[in-house]
Design a protein around this motif. Sequence first.
Motif, PDB file in Angstrom:
ATOM      1  N   ILE A  78       0.823  -1.210   0.000  1.00  0.00           N
ATOM      2  CA  ILE A  78       0.000   0.000   0.000  1.00  0.00           C
ATOM      3  C   ILE A  78       0.855   1.258   0.000  1.00  0.00           C
ATOM      4  N   ILE A  79       1.991   1.228   0.705  1.00  0.00           N
ATOM      5  CA  ILE A  79       2.842   2.423   0.765  1.00  0.00           C
ATOM      6  C   ILE A  79       3.557   2.656  -0.557  1.00  0.00           C
ATOM      7  N   ALA A  80       3.914   1.570  -1.255  1.00  0.00           N
ATOM      8  CA  ALA A  80       4.613   1.708  -2.539  1.00  0.00           C
ATOM      9  C   ALA A  80       3.667   1.978  -3.694  1.00  0.00           C
ATOM     10  N   ASP A  81       2.372   1.906  -3.471  1.00  0.00           N
ATOM     11  CA  ASP A  81       1.395   2.102  -4.539  1.00  0.00           C
ATOM     12  C   ASP A  81       1.304   3.587  -4.906  1.00  0.00           C
ATOM     13  N   ASP A  82       1.458   3.889  -6.196  1.00  0.00           N
ATOM     14  CA  ASP A  82       1.368   5.285  -6.640  1.00  0.00           C
ATOM     15  C   ASP A  82      -0.011   5.869  -6.372  1.00  0.00           C
ATOM     16  N   ALA A  83      -1.035   5.041  -6.502  1.00  0.00           N
ATOM     17  CA  ALA A  83      -2.394   5.523  -6.244  1.00  0.00           C
ATOM     18  C   ALA A  83      -2.559   5.924  -4.782  1.00  0.00           C
ATOM     19  N   PHE A  84      -1.914   5.188  -3.876  1.00  0.00           N
ATOM     20  CA  PHE A  84      -1.990   5.518  -2.452  1.00  0.00           C
ATOM     21  C   PHE A  84      -1.262   6.829  -2.171  1.00  0.00           C
ATOM     22  N   VAL A  85      -0.115   7.034  -2.801  1.00  0.00           N
ATOM     23  CA  VAL A  85       0.626   8.288  -2.614  1.00  0.00           C
ATOM     24  C   VAL A  85      -0.186   9.471  -3.121  1.00  0.00           C
ATOM     25  N   ALA A  86      -0.811   9.307  -4.299  1.00  0.00           N
ATOM     26  CA  ALA A  86      -1.636  10.385  -4.852  1.00  0.00           C
ATOM     27  C   ALA A  86      -2.849  10.651  -3.972  1.00  0.00           C
ATOM     28  N   ALA A  87      -3.497   9.582  -3.495  1.00  0.00           N
ATOM     29  CA  ALA A  87      -4.663   9.754  -2.629  1.00  0.00           C
ATOM     30  C   ALA A  87      -4.274  10.414  -1.313  1.00  0.00           C
ATOM     31  N   SER A  88      -3.090  10.089  -0.790  1.00  0.00           N
ATOM     32  CA  SER A  88      -2.620  10.732   0.446  1.00  0.00           C
ATOM     33  C   SER A  88      -2.434  12.229   0.231  1.00  0.00           C
ATOM     34  N   TRP A  89      -1.858  12.591  -0.916  1.00  0.00           N
ATOM     35  CA  TRP A  89      -1.662  14.011  -1.207  1.00  0.00           C
ATOM     36  C   TRP A  89      -3.009  14.726  -1.357  1.00  0.00           C
ATOM     37  N   HIS A  90      -3.954  14.091  -2.051  1.00  0.00           N
ATOM     38  CA  HIS A  90      -5.276  14.695  -2.203  1.00  0.00           C
ATOM     39  C   HIS A  90      -5.969  14.858  -0.853  1.00  0.00           C
ATOM     40  N   SER A  91      -5.840  13.860   0.000  1.00  0.00           N
ATOM     41  CA  SER A  91      -6.450  13.948   1.330  1.00  0.00           C
ATOM     42  C   SER A  91      -5.831  15.070   2.143  1.00  0.00           C
ATOM     43  N   LEU A  92      -4.513  15.217   2.047  1.00  0.00           N
ATOM     44  CA  LEU A  92      -3.827  16.276   2.784  1.00  0.00           C
ATOM     45  C   LEU A  92      -4.255  17.653   2.297  1.00  0.00           C
ATOM     46  N   VAL A  93      -4.301  17.842   0.985  1.00  0.00           N
ATOM     47  CA  VAL A  93      -4.720  19.132   0.424  1.00  0.00           C
ATOM     48  C   VAL A  93      -6.166  19.434   0.803  1.00  0.00           C
ATOM     49  N   LEU A  94      -7.032  18.428   0.693  1.00  0.00           N
ATOM     50  CA  LEU A  94      -8.441  18.623   1.016  1.00  0.00           C
ATOM     51  C   LEU A  94      -8.616  18.933   2.499  1.00  0.00           C
ATOM     52  N   ALA A  95      -7.890  18.224   3.356  1.00  0.00           N
ATOM     53  CA  ALA A  95      -8.000  18.470   4.793  1.00  0.00           C
ATOM     54  C   ALA A  95      -7.497  19.866   5.148  1.00  0.00           C
ATOM     55  N   LEU A  96      -6.370  20.283   4.565  1.00  0.00           N
ATOM     56  CA  LEU A  96      -5.812  21.595   4.871  1.00  0.00           C
ATOM     57  C   LEU A  96      -6.730  22.716   4.379  1.00  0.00           C
ATOM     58  N   GLY A  97      -7.195  22.603   3.142  1.00  0.00           N
ATOM     59  CA  GLY A  97      -8.064  23.638   2.601  1.00  0.00           C
ATOM     60  C   GLY A  97      -9.392  23.723   3.322  1.00  0.00           C
ATOM     61  N   THR A  98      -9.986  22.566   3.628  1.00  0.00           N
ATOM     62  CA  THR A  98     -11.264  22.550   4.336  1.00  0.00           C
ATOM     63  C   THR A  98     -11.118  23.116   5.741  1.00  0.00           C
TER      64      THR A  98
END
Length: 310
Positions: A78-98
Amino acid sequence: MTPAVTRAAATATAAVQRRRARPVRRRGTLVAWLFLAPALLLFLYFKFIPMVLGLWKSFNKVQYVSDEWVGLDNYRTIIADDAFVAASWHSLVLALGTTLGSLLLGLVLALLVEGPARHLWFVRTAAFLPVVTTMAAVAEVWRIMFHPGDTGMLNVVIGWVGIGPQPWLGSEDSSLWSIMLMSVWRGTPYDMMIFLAGLVGVDRSLYEAAAVDGASTRHRLRHITLPALRPVFWILFTLAAIRGLRVFVEVYVLTNGGPNGSSEVLMTLIYKLGFQKNELGVASAGGIVLFLATLALTLVVQALRRRQAT
C-alpha cells in the motif's frame, strides 16, 4: 464533656457517615455503568471489535477459505502504490483547505451573528442546518449545482460577474477544489457555533476598557478576542483536520475519485481496494495507516497546544 471526648464522638460520627455513604456511592456508580452499558456494547461490537479484526487482517492475505499470514507485505504494497501516494496528497490538500476555510469563515460568521439580539436565534439555526442534513443528500444537491453546462446553478451565478461556465467536477484541475468548496460550506456552521460558545466566555469588561482607551475594533479583535479563543482554535483545528482526512461520502457521491483519480482520497481508495478489487488485506493496511496518521496529527496538535500554554 471534655474536649477529648468531644473529638472522639465527632470522629466516630464521621466514620459512621462514611460507612453509610459508601453503599450510596457504589449504587450511584453501578447505575451510571448500567446506563452506559448499551452504548458501550454498541461501541464494542461495531467499533472496537472491527478495529481489532482490521488490524489482524492487515497482516494477512484475506481469502475465501482461510487467511494467509503475510506479515508486513500488505503495508509495503500500500505504501509503494502510486495511487496511495496520490490519494494521500489529495487527502492532505483537502484536509488543509477545508480546515482553514471553515475556521476562517466560521470565525467571521460567529463575529457577525454574536450578540443578544432576539432575532439572531433564527439566523444561527438557519446557518446550522447544513450540519444536521444527511451528507449524501447534501452531496447530491451540490452535484446538481455543479452541472458544467450553461444552465448549471453555480455557472449561472458566476456568469453574473462575467465568468464563463466552469467544468467543476468534470475537470481534473477543478474536481478536488470543487469538493473542497462544498466541504467548507458544510463545515463552517459547525465551527461558527463552537466559536459562538467561546465568545460567550470572553470578559465584556475587557472590551469596555479597550474602548475607553481608544482601541479600534481591529485592535480589540487582535488583542482580546483572538487570544481568548485560542483554546477553541486548537480544538476546532484538530476536529476539522481529522474530518478532512477521513472524508468519504462527499467524494464518493460527487466524483467517486474521478476524473482519472484526480479527486481520489484515502477513504475512497481503501473502499475500492476492499470491496471492488477484493484486496481486503491491503485495504485493512491502508485503514491502519490512515488511523496512525490521524493519531499522529492529534498528538502533534496536542503537544503544540501544551507547549504554547506553558
